[in-house]
Enzyme design. Sequence first.
Site: not given
Length: 134
Positions: A7, A79, A130
């Site tokens: 994502h 992020h 991440e």
Amino acid sequence: MIGRLNHVAIAVRDIAAAAKVYRETLGAKVSAAVPQDEHGVTTVFITLPNTKIELLEPLGAASPIAKFLDRNPDGGIHHVCYEVDDIIAARDRLKAEGARVLGDGEPKTGAHGKPVLFLHPKDFLGTLIELEQA
Ligand code: CO
């Protein structure tokens, strides 16, 4: 080592307004808002055919995205999340390469119930990364 883009996360001040933009203006499939007390954010997930968008709104006084929104009052990309097959092996390889893993370096349970780690943006072209166990 890194696999799929899981994502892209966008920090916002008003998650209801942001969800409406994705649902109504952009015509996307948008989840309900879920408060994640342990992460200090409320999240909405937008499912696209090839990846997801994660909207993040600060939750509580010590939200980890509060400072980001002070610097980016209109919101912005916070992020990107890449999948890895083995998060411990990925962490150990990155540390051996000199990359900084945020926090205590131990994976935490992320918004999808899977182990995640964050990598220092200064080591990755100014982008907070991440990693999520696939
Ligand atoms: Co994320």
